[in-house]
Design an enzyme around this catalytic site. Sequence first.
Site, PDB file in Angstrom:
ATOM      1  N   LYS A   1      -9.430   2.249  -3.128  1.00 20.32           N
ATOM      2  CA  LYS A   1     -10.168   1.792  -1.764  1.00 20.32           C
ATOM      3  C   LYS A   1     -11.234   2.536  -1.318  1.00 20.32           C
ATOM      4  O   LYS A   1     -11.433   3.918  -1.485  1.00 20.32           O
ATOM      5  CB  LYS A   1      -9.173   2.294  -0.726  1.00 20.32           C
TER       6      LYS A   1
ATOM      7  N   CYS B   1      -5.309  -2.736   3.181  1.00 17.87           N
ATOM      8  CA  CYS B   1      -5.197  -2.402   4.391  1.00 17.87           C
ATOM      9  C   CYS B   1      -6.291  -2.894   5.372  1.00 17.87           C
ATOM     10  O   CYS B   1      -6.648  -4.110   5.324  1.00 17.87           O
ATOM     11  CB  CYS B   1      -4.675  -1.264   4.819  1.00 17.87           C
TER      12      CYS B   1
ATOM     13  N   GLU C   1       0.869  -1.395   0.137  1.00 13.52           N
ATOM     14  CA  GLU C   1       0.009  -0.053   0.055  1.00 13.52           C
ATOM     15  C   GLU C   1       0.845   1.375   0.079  1.00 13.52           C
ATOM     16  O   GLU C   1       1.763   1.222   0.770  1.00 13.52           O
ATOM     17  CB  GLU C   1      -0.894  -0.083   1.240  1.00 13.52           C
TER      18      GLU C   1
END
Length: 492
Positions: free
Chosen positions: A312, A366, A256
């Site tokens: 995301k 994440c 990430e």
Amino acid sequence: MPGRPPLRQLWIPLALGLVAALGLPPFGLWIATPLALAILIHRAARRDGVFLPMLAAGFGWFALSMSWIVEPFLVEPEIHGWMAPFALVLMALGGALFWAVPAALAARLTVPGPRRAIAIAAALLLSDWLRGWIFTGLPWALIGHAWIDTPLAQTAAWTGALGLGAITLTLAALPALIRPLPAVVLAVALTGGLWSVGLARLSQPLPPDSPARLRIVQPNAQQDLKWDPQWAAVFFQRLLDLSAEPGPRDVVIWPETAVNFLLEDADPVLPAMAQAAGAPLVLGIQRRDGSRFYNSLVTLNPDATIGAVYDKFHLVPFGEYVPWGDALARIGIGAFAAQQGNGYSAGPGPVVMQVPGLPDFQPLICYEAIFPQHLRGLDQRPAWLLQATNDAWFGKFSGPYQHLAQARLRAIESGLPLIRAANTGISAVIDPHGRIRQSLPLGVAGKIDAALPAPLPQTPWMRWGNAPVVLLAALMLGLAITRRRPDRNLLA
């Protein structure tokens, strides 16, 4: 007030909450969780004034299990360090309310005795489920997470992580329902039976691995140095060097926010990145679209062109975005972890990504991997899961290990292998039984070259989700509160 325990007596439930949390990573003392909760529920089932003891117990549970919450504030301690103790206390107190409020309501609707124990256990389980949804959700440190390092965790393929919590609370409620000796015998039999089921599942051979070869790169970019221009150049070169090392690979995976520049500014270095990878490259990077910024996962083709892009969508509140962010941005309030703008914008939702020459996969950035519901509802089933993460925010004590444990549960629940690329660790190849095949520890720069494990058939949990467990808990709660007459031990 009658029934309210003196404050000096709250140290017992506080200690029980702390002991119960020892079942979670990194401690892994799984037996501590049902034992401590058994004492707690036994005490609560036989007295009034449940709210404060359960608040104290919940505070102990969340203070220890969520102690990593102080770590982001210590990245720049001279600026944010003063906030760390407040963050821990408020997080633990907020989590404790998810124990105290449902337990107190269950106690108020029942009389002391076995049915109160059933009601409290069912209410705690429903609260764990609700915590995965309310206020955008935070299903971290669920009661069932204590089993992840045991064969019993395999039952999550049928029940999900919430079902593991149901097992734990069932074991914990038994001493309040029946006499001590039968309770112990029944608890051992139930645990042993489910343990055997898990061992049987683990003994089943997995399908042959996919022919695809993966290279996972872990640059070990420390959070306090990651955005420093001089150090960012060092970490970027490390990514290139590790990617270019000899060896077969069909895809190279970076973690990430692997680089300190935006996708829109990356044109000058894209050829070097593609050349170093020698294969399609999947990397975490920030990108801009007009006035909006996104935390993204991007595919770079071998010819240095951009392929699939994933944004995301489940962002960390106050970390990656601030509620009412557009209005608050006008007075200078922005998200804590976002490096661009005042916070990230959310992507459209879960997707399946394609990379040439590879089986399709579902990306998780994440925090998204802690939400099991994001695995369900896709139009097509992926062949594997990819979690790109930056666990440097979590420190080195408990957070990274708990995050890894939850990723392993996602593999068990879905029957899919999960590949984990972490900035400072723990990067890992996880098979569909949730076992770690290969990994890189915390604080190490390196790479993993591995075959991609093959998926198992769709699990029952992927078909049913949490609905059976939630309905069963609601049924048990309803049955417990419909009878208000005092009752004795069920086997007395």
